[in-house]
Design a protein around this motif. Structure first.
Motif, mmCIF file in Angstrom:
data_model
loop_
_atom_site.group_PDB
_atom_site.id
_atom_site.type_symbol
_atom_site.label_atom_id
_atom_site.label_comp_id
_atom_site.label_asym_id
_atom_site.label_seq_id
_atom_site.Cartn_x
_atom_site.Cartn_y
_atom_site.Cartn_z
ATOM 1 N N VAL A 128 26.808 -30.081 -16.017
ATOM 2 C CA VAL A 128 25.832 -29.541 -15.072
ATOM 3 C C VAL A 128 25.464 -30.677 -14.132
ATOM 4 O O VAL A 128 24.894 -31.672 -14.559
ATOM 5 C CB VAL A 128 24.577 -29.008 -15.788
ATOM 6 N N LEU A 129 25.819 -30.542 -12.853
ATOM 7 C CA LEU A 129 25.627 -31.624 -11.891
ATOM 8 C C LEU A 129 24.608 -31.249 -10.828
ATOM 9 O O LEU A 129 24.766 -30.243 -10.137
ATOM 10 C CB LEU A 129 26.954 -31.961 -11.187
ATOM 11 N N ASP A 130 23.579 -32.078 -10.691
ATOM 12 C CA ASP A 130 22.658 -31.948 -9.565
ATOM 13 C C ASP A 130 23.351 -32.518 -8.327
ATOM 14 O O ASP A 130 24.174 -33.428 -8.428
ATOM 15 C CB ASP A 130 21.370 -32.722 -9.864
ATOM 16 N N ILE A 131 23.040 -31.982 -7.152
ATOM 17 C CA ILE A 131 23.652 -32.483 -5.920
ATOM 18 C C ILE A 131 22.997 -33.780 -5.466
ATOM 19 O O ILE A 131 23.665 -34.786 -5.247
ATOM 20 C CB ILE A 131 23.565 -31.437 -4.792
ATOM 21 N N MET A 132 21.680 -33.759 -5.322
ATOM 22 C CA MET A 132 20.973 -34.916 -4.777
ATOM 23 C C MET A 132 20.665 -35.931 -5.884
ATOM 24 O O MET A 132 19.598 -35.899 -6.499
ATOM 25 C CB MET A 132 19.683 -34.460 -4.087
ATOM 26 N N ILE A 148 29.120 -26.824 -13.435
ATOM 27 C CA ILE A 148 28.122 -25.982 -12.791
ATOM 28 C C ILE A 148 27.270 -26.867 -11.887
ATOM 29 O O ILE A 148 26.736 -27.875 -12.325
ATOM 30 C CB ILE A 148 27.219 -25.274 -13.822
ATOM 31 N N ILE A 149 27.184 -26.491 -10.617
ATOM 32 C CA ILE A 149 26.368 -27.228 -9.662
ATOM 33 C C ILE A 149 24.926 -26.740 -9.757
ATOM 34 O O ILE A 149 24.658 -25.543 -9.801
ATOM 35 C CB ILE A 149 26.886 -27.020 -8.220
ATOM 36 N N LEU A 150 23.997 -27.689 -9.789
ATOM 37 C CA LEU A 150 22.567 -27.389 -9.855
ATOM 38 C C LEU A 150 21.904 -28.038 -8.650
ATOM 39 O O LEU A 150 21.956 -29.255 -8.497
ATOM 40 C CB LEU A 150 21.984 -27.942 -11.153
ATOM 41 N N SER A 151 21.307 -27.224 -7.763
ATOM 42 C CA SER A 151 20.777 -27.827 -6.541
ATOM 43 C C SER A 151 19.683 -27.004 -5.898
ATOM 44 O O SER A 151 19.660 -25.775 -6.005
ATOM 45 C CB SER A 151 21.904 -28.007 -5.518
ATOM 46 N N ALA A 152 18.780 -27.717 -5.214
ATOM 47 C CA ALA A 152 17.742 -27.049 -4.424
ATOM 48 C C ALA A 152 18.320 -26.504 -3.130
ATOM 49 O O ALA A 152 17.678 -25.716 -2.438
ATOM 50 C CB ALA A 152 16.612 -28.025 -4.122
ATOM 51 N N LYS A 153 19.525 -26.947 -2.789
ATOM 52 C CA LYS A 153 20.193 -26.442 -1.587
ATOM 53 C C LYS A 153 20.848 -25.102 -1.923
ATOM 54 O O LYS A 153 21.922 -25.052 -2.496
ATOM 55 C CB LYS A 153 21.256 -27.435 -1.113
ATOM 56 N N GLY A 169 30.492 -26.225 -2.770
ATOM 57 C CA GLY A 169 30.617 -26.569 -4.183
ATOM 58 C C GLY A 169 31.785 -25.863 -4.850
ATOM 59 O O GLY A 169 32.580 -26.474 -5.575
ATOM 60 N N LEU A 170 31.928 -24.567 -4.587
ATOM 61 C CA LEU A 170 33.031 -23.804 -5.167
ATOM 62 C C LEU A 170 34.369 -24.288 -4.628
ATOM 63 O O LEU A 170 35.369 -24.351 -5.345
ATOM 64 C CB LEU A 170 32.846 -22.307 -4.876
ATOM 65 N N ALA A 223 20.797 -22.315 -8.263
ATOM 66 C CA ALA A 223 19.850 -22.839 -7.275
ATOM 67 C C ALA A 223 18.507 -23.125 -7.932
ATOM 68 O O ALA A 223 18.027 -22.378 -8.776
ATOM 69 C CB ALA A 223 19.677 -21.836 -6.136
ATOM 70 N N LYS A 224 17.897 -24.261 -7.543
ATOM 71 C CA LYS A 224 16.539 -24.587 -7.984
ATOM 72 C C LYS A 224 15.537 -23.894 -7.064
ATOM 73 O O LYS A 224 15.806 -23.746 -5.867
ATOM 74 C CB LYS A 224 16.307 -26.097 -7.905
#
Length: 227
Positions: free
Chosen positions: A51-55, A77-82, A91-92, A101-102
Motif C-alpha cells: 500500500v503506497l501513499d503518493i506524497m 494499491i495506491i493510497l492518496s489524497a489526490k 497510477g493504474l 482515495a483519502k
C-alpha cells in the motif's frame, strides 16, 4: 491468512490505523515512512502486497511504483489524497492494481486488500493443479500466474493477469467492459471505462508493437483475444 502487507505512508496515524485493522484480519504488517525505505523493504521483507501513499518524502509513491514494476509483480494499491481521475489513471498506467482515495474507510481499505490478495494468490496447496492456457505464441501458466510469449516472460499486474486469463480461457469470445471489469478488478462494474481502456492499452503494448495483433476492439460490444 499468513500474508505480509507493506504500508508506506509518511503519516504515522494512517499506518497505525491500517496496521490495527489488518492485524485484526490476520495479516502481518511492515511499515515505511518514506519512499526510499519502502523500496528497500520490498526487497528485504518481500511483502505479498504493498500500500503506497503518493506524497512521501525521499521518493514519491509513483517513483516507488515505477521501480517495483521493473522486476516485481507484487500487487500494489495506491493510497492518496489526490482523487482526480487523472491521478488514478496515472497510477493504474504505471502498474498499480487498485487506488484508494483519502480520506478512506478502514474497513473498505481492508476489503480492497483482501480482494487483491484473493485474486492474485492461489489459496491452499490441496487445490487441483491448473493447466497452462495456450493461444498462438502465448502461454499462461495458471499455477504460477505467469504469461510467456515464445517462452519469454511478460510482466503483468494482477489485474492484467486476470484479464488475460479471461481472454485465454475463451479465445475468440467477445467480452463486454462489464465482464472485463468485474473479472479483472473483482468488484461490481460502475462507469470505469478509462480504467479498462488504460489496462487494455498496457496489455497490447506488452504483447506486441501492433496494438490490434492480439486484442481486438469491437465497437459497441467489447474486446476479444484473436485466435
Amino acid at each position: 491468512m499468513g500474508y505480509k502487507i507493506l504500508i508506506a505512508d509518511d503519516e504515522a496515524e494512517i499506518r497505525s490505523l491500517l496496521k490495527l485493522y489488518l492485524e485484526n484480519d490476520g495479516y502481518s504488517v511492515v511499515e515505511a515512512e518514506d519512499g526510499i525505505k519502502a523500496l528497500e523493504m520490498v526487497t528485504s521483507e518481500k511483502p505479498d502486497l504493498c500500500v503506497l501513499d503518493i506524497m512521501m518524502p525521499g521518493m514519491d509513491g509513483y517513483q516507488v511504483l515505477r521501480k517495483i514494476r521493473e522486476d516485481n509483480n507484487v500487487p500494489v494499491i495506491i493510497l492518496s489524497a489526490k482523487d482526480a481521475d487523472s491521478e488514478k489513471i496515472l497510477g493504474l498506467n504505471l502498474g498499480a492494481d487498485d487506488y484508494i482515495a483519502k480520506p478512506f474507510n478502514a474497513l473498505e481499505a481492508v476489503a480492497r486488500i483482501n480482494s487483491n490478495i484473493r485474486r492474485f494468490y492461489s489459496l491452499g496447496s490441496s487445490e487441483v493443479k491448473l493447466e497452462s492456457l495456450k493461444v498462438r505464441d502465448l502461454e499462461l501458466d495458471q499455477e504460477s500466474c505467469t504469461l510467456k510469449k515464445n517462452g519469454v516472460p511478460i510482466e503483468l499486474t494482477s489485474v492484467e493477469y486476470k484479464i488475460m486469463e479471461l481472454f485465454m480461457t475463451h479465445p475468440g469470445k467477445v467480452f463486454t467492459k462489464q465482464q472485463i471489469y468485474e473479472n479483472g478488478w473483482g468488484e461490481d462494474y460502475f462507469i470505469a471505462d478509462n480504467n479498462i481502456m488504460v489496462c487494455i492499452s498496457k496489455l497490447r503494448s506488452k504483447l506486441s508493437d501492433d496494438p490490434s495483433e492480439y486484442i481486438k476492439t469491437l465497437r459497441g460490444l467489447g474486446y476479444r483475444l484473436e485466435k
